[in-house]
Design an enzyme around this catalytic site. Structure first.
Site, mmCIF file in Angstrom:
data_model
loop_
_atom_site.group_PDB
_atom_site.id
_atom_site.type_symbol
_atom_site.label_atom_id
_atom_site.label_comp_id
_atom_site.label_asym_id
_atom_site.label_seq_id
_atom_site.Cartn_x
_atom_site.Cartn_y
_atom_site.Cartn_z
ATOM 1 N N ASN A 9 37.568 44.396 38.248
ATOM 2 C CA ASN A 9 37.318 45.834 38.134
ATOM 3 C C ASN A 9 38.680 46.519 38.035
ATOM 4 O O ASN A 9 39.362 46.694 39.037
ATOM 5 C CB ASN A 9 36.545 46.312 39.373
ATOM 6 N N TRP A 10 39.031 46.873 36.821
ATOM 7 C CA TRP A 10 40.368 47.444 36.604
ATOM 8 C C TRP A 10 40.468 48.893 37.080
ATOM 9 O O TRP A 10 41.552 49.465 37.140
ATOM 10 C CB TRP A 10 40.749 47.373 35.119
ATOM 11 N N LYS A 11 39.338 49.509 37.368
ATOM 12 C CA LYS A 11 39.299 50.929 37.780
ATOM 13 C C LYS A 11 40.041 51.776 36.736
ATOM 14 O O LYS A 11 40.008 51.450 35.553
ATOM 15 C CB LYS A 11 39.867 51.085 39.194
ATOM 16 N N HIS A 95 29.428 51.642 42.601
ATOM 17 C CA HIS A 95 30.664 51.302 43.323
ATOM 18 C C HIS A 95 30.920 52.366 44.390
ATOM 19 O O HIS A 95 30.596 53.542 44.186
ATOM 20 C CB HIS A 95 31.832 51.234 42.335
ATOM 21 N N GLU A 97 33.453 53.938 45.187
ATOM 22 C CA GLU A 97 34.220 55.103 44.713
ATOM 23 C C GLU A 97 33.309 56.079 43.978
ATOM 24 O O GLU A 97 33.498 57.295 44.044
ATOM 25 C CB GLU A 97 35.394 54.622 43.838
ATOM 26 N N GLU A 167 30.660 45.096 49.082
ATOM 27 C CA GLU A 167 32.045 45.560 49.176
ATOM 28 C C GLU A 167 32.195 46.508 50.367
ATOM 29 O O GLU A 167 31.917 47.711 50.242
ATOM 30 C CB GLU A 167 32.445 46.299 47.896
ATOM 31 N N GLY A 173 40.856 48.036 48.516
ATOM 32 C CA GLY A 173 42.182 48.582 48.248
ATOM 33 C C GLY A 173 43.056 48.723 49.477
ATOM 34 O O GLY A 173 44.102 49.375 49.429
ATOM 35 N N SER A 213 39.740 43.641 48.644
ATOM 36 C CA SER A 213 41.020 42.971 48.928
ATOM 37 C C SER A 213 40.981 41.457 48.716
ATOM 38 O O SER A 213 41.690 40.712 49.396
ATOM 39 C CB SER A 213 41.506 43.316 50.339
ATOM 40 N N GLY A 234 39.485 44.070 42.528
ATOM 41 C CA GLY A 234 40.142 45.275 42.055
ATOM 42 C C GLY A 234 41.611 45.021 41.792
ATOM 43 O O GLY A 234 42.008 44.496 40.753
ATOM 44 N N GLY A 235 42.447 45.371 42.762
ATOM 45 C CA GLY A 235 43.897 45.291 42.602
ATOM 46 C C GLY A 235 44.409 43.969 42.046
ATOM 47 O O GLY A 235 45.251 43.951 41.137
HETATM 48 P P1 PGA Z 1 40.196 45.737 45.677
HETATM 49 O O1 PGA Z 1 38.946 46.497 44.994
HETATM 50 O O2 PGA Z 1 40.096 44.295 45.279
HETATM 51 O O3 PGA Z 1 41.415 46.412 45.118
HETATM 52 O O4 PGA Z 1 40.063 45.906 47.143
HETATM 53 C C1 PGA Z 1 37.697 45.885 44.891
HETATM 54 C C2 PGA Z 1 36.723 46.832 44.241
HETATM 55 O O5 PGA Z 1 36.765 48.030 44.531
HETATM 56 O O6 PGA Z 1 35.869 46.408 43.424
#
Ligand code: PGA
Length: 253
Positions: A9-11, A95, A97, A167, A173, A213, A234-235
């Site tokens: 997930n590149w956001k 998600h 967010e 999640e 994050g 994470s 994500g990251g």
């Molecule tokens: P993260 O994000 O790996 O940066 O914690 C995961 C996500 O939000 O899908």
């Protein structure tokens, strides 16, 4: 046997050139077939370019969101049909967010899930508790309610096409990953809920990813848990080497 599934997930990250380079590096390493499912979910404006970059590989393409309507006066939104048309197999929905920053409710997520399924997309539907909810003992109730409402009115056939991502919001994050035991406990509980709502075949077939994470160091211990079927990253999905190391962990656990 559930096939493991690693999605990036590149956001709201990368330029067009960076996204194409990242996707190309991942596609080059994965090649034309893989023992686990792999997907990248770039920002929607780069879906076409990234889709071209992974075209001859086993890497799948996913969007990070879509609206529930097919077309019309919904300025700024993209429809499931458009997501499909641009070459996506997957769409991340609900998600945290989206739920927190953009105030998406589980009812809205449910409309999106059903609209995505109707055009043949695989929704990656996310649930997860906040730190406060975990500390006050509400984790199971919160994720169960999110799942019940976000996946309401799905037939067994539809449910089998959904991927769930657990999640925990406090792990996204933050660098604070859930322990394998914390994650496994929730995954096992969600699978139990699937068994109650559907049956044991559905419960044993639906894939539940962990997200929050995940990185090259902690992936193997999470992915070796019996009910953890992959990761939504994500990251660590923004660097080809780090993401590929997580894919390797999935291939070897
Ligand atoms: P993260 O994000 O790996 O940066 O914690 C995961 C996500 O939000 O899908």
């Amino acid at each position: 046997m559930r096939r493991k599934f690693i999605a990036g997930n590149w956001k709201m990250n990368t330029s067009r050139a960076e996204g194409v380079a990242l996707a190309s590096a991942i596609a080059a390493k994965i090649g034309a077939s893989s023992s686990v499912d792999v997907a990248v979910c770039p920002p929607s404006v780069y879906l076409e370019a990234v889709g071209q970059a992974i075209k001859n590989s086993a890497v799948g393409l996913g969007a990070q969101n879509c609206y529930h309507e097919a077309k019309g006066a919904f300025t700024g939104e993209i429809s499931p049909q458009m997501v499909r048309d641009i070459g996506c197999a997957y769409v991340i929905l609900g998600h945290s967010e989206r739920r927190q920053i953009f105030k998406e409710t589980s009812q809205e997520v449910n409309r999106k899930v059903r609209a995505a399924l109707a055009v043949g997309l695989t929704p990656i539907m996310c649930v997860g508790e906040t730190l406060d909810q975990r500390q006050t003992g509400k984790t199971a109730a919160v994720v169960r309610e999110q799942m019940e409402l976000s996946l309401a009115e799905l037939s067994s056939e539809q449910m089998l096409k959904v991927v769930i991502a657990y999640e925990p919001v406090w792990a996204i994050g933050t660098g604070v990953v859930a322990t394998p035991q914390q994650a496994e406990e929730v995954h096992a509980d969600l699978r139990k809920l699937l068994e109650t709502r559907y049956n044991s075949e559905v419960a044993s077939a639906v894939r539940i990813q962990y997200g929050g994470s995940v990185n090259a160091e902690n992936a193997a211990s999470l992915l070796s848990q019996p009910n953890i079927d992959g990761a939504l990253v994500g990251g660590a999905s923004l660097k080809a080497d780090g993401f590929l190391a997580i894919v390797t962990a999935a291939q070897t656990t």
